[in-house]
Design a protein around this motif. Structure first.
Motif, short mmCIF file in Angstrom:
data_model
loop_
_atom_site.label_atom_id
_atom_site.label_comp_id
_atom_site.label_asym_id
_atom_site.label_seq_id
_atom_site.Cartn_x
_atom_site.Cartn_y
_atom_site.Cartn_z
N MET A 56 -17.69 -74.13 -60.71
CA MET A 56 -18.49 -73.53 -59.65
C MET A 56 -19.97 -73.60 -60.00
N VAL A 57 -20.81 -73.87 -58.99
CA VAL A 57 -22.25 -73.86 -59.13
C VAL A 57 -22.75 -72.51 -58.63
N ALA A 58 -23.41 -71.76 -59.49
CA ALA A 58 -24.01 -70.48 -59.09
C ALA A 58 -25.42 -70.75 -58.61
N GLN A 59 -25.78 -70.17 -57.46
CA GLN A 59 -27.11 -70.36 -56.90
C GLN A 59 -27.69 -69.01 -56.49
N ARG A 60 -29.01 -68.92 -56.56
CA ARG A 60 -29.70 -67.66 -56.24
C ARG A 60 -30.97 -67.99 -55.47
N LYS A 61 -31.26 -67.15 -54.48
CA LYS A 61 -32.48 -67.29 -53.69
C LYS A 61 -33.21 -65.96 -53.70
N LYS A 62 -34.48 -65.98 -54.09
CA LYS A 62 -35.30 -64.78 -54.03
C LYS A 62 -35.80 -64.63 -52.60
N LEU A 63 -35.77 -63.40 -52.11
CA LEU A 63 -36.26 -63.11 -50.77
C LEU A 63 -37.63 -62.45 -50.86
#
Length: 170
Positions: free
Chosen positions: A146-153
């Protein structure tokens, strides 16, 4: 060959108990979207998550496309599950739902969105990157990497929950 549908006009937002009420439609869509859908997965996991939120495009009582997520911490929203029915693909519905989910999360006071995607789902990884996610890790799932991804808002000055239950699309 699937028959193409005309472009739907509304995204519906459901929260908390309303998401649980929509579970039969979510499960039906999940099995129609994912070729290797695990039997009982949604029914087992949904009751365990905090503050579930569903953004969906409906045709009568049938979900055509959806994004389902939940609170993972006081400031992190987890985008758990989503997809578009095969006959409704290539209309931009998935990206539209993703952007709406992100706008909602920011308005609701979240600072970041996290998600995981199977490494063989290149289209989802690419769309996540195009929408501002960064790859933050790899994790071995039960059967797949699995590829973990994160986006800052961006920080929002309004931390009250959204009051909109139906949104118009342009």
């Amino acid at each position: 060959m699937h028959k193409k549908i005309k472009m739907p006009k509304q995204i519906t937002l459901l929260q908390d108990e309303a998401v649980h009420t929509a579970m039969p439609a979510i499960v039906t869509a999940y099995h129609a979207i994912f070729e290797i859908a695990a039997e009982g997965y949604v029914e087992a996991r949904l009751p365990l998550v905090g503050d579930p939120v569903l953004h969906a495009i409906w045709n009568d009582d049938r979900i055509l496309a959806f994004k389902l997520g939940y609170r993972r911490g006081p400031h992190v929203f987890y985008s758990w599950l989503g997809g578009v029915l095969p006959e409704s693909r290539r209309l931009g519905l998935g990206k539209m739902l993703m952007l709406e989910q992100h706008d909602w999360a920011q308005t609701a006071g979240y600072n970041a969105i996290e998600t995981q995607t199977r490494t063989d789902n290149r289209a989802m990884i690419i769309m996540n990157l195009q929408c501002g996610f960064e790859i933050c890790g790899l994790e071995m799932g039960d059967f797949h990497m699995m590829v973990a991804q994160r986006k800052k808002l961006a920080k929002s000055s309004d931390t009250s929950p959204p009051r909109i239950t139906r949104l118009r699309m342009h």
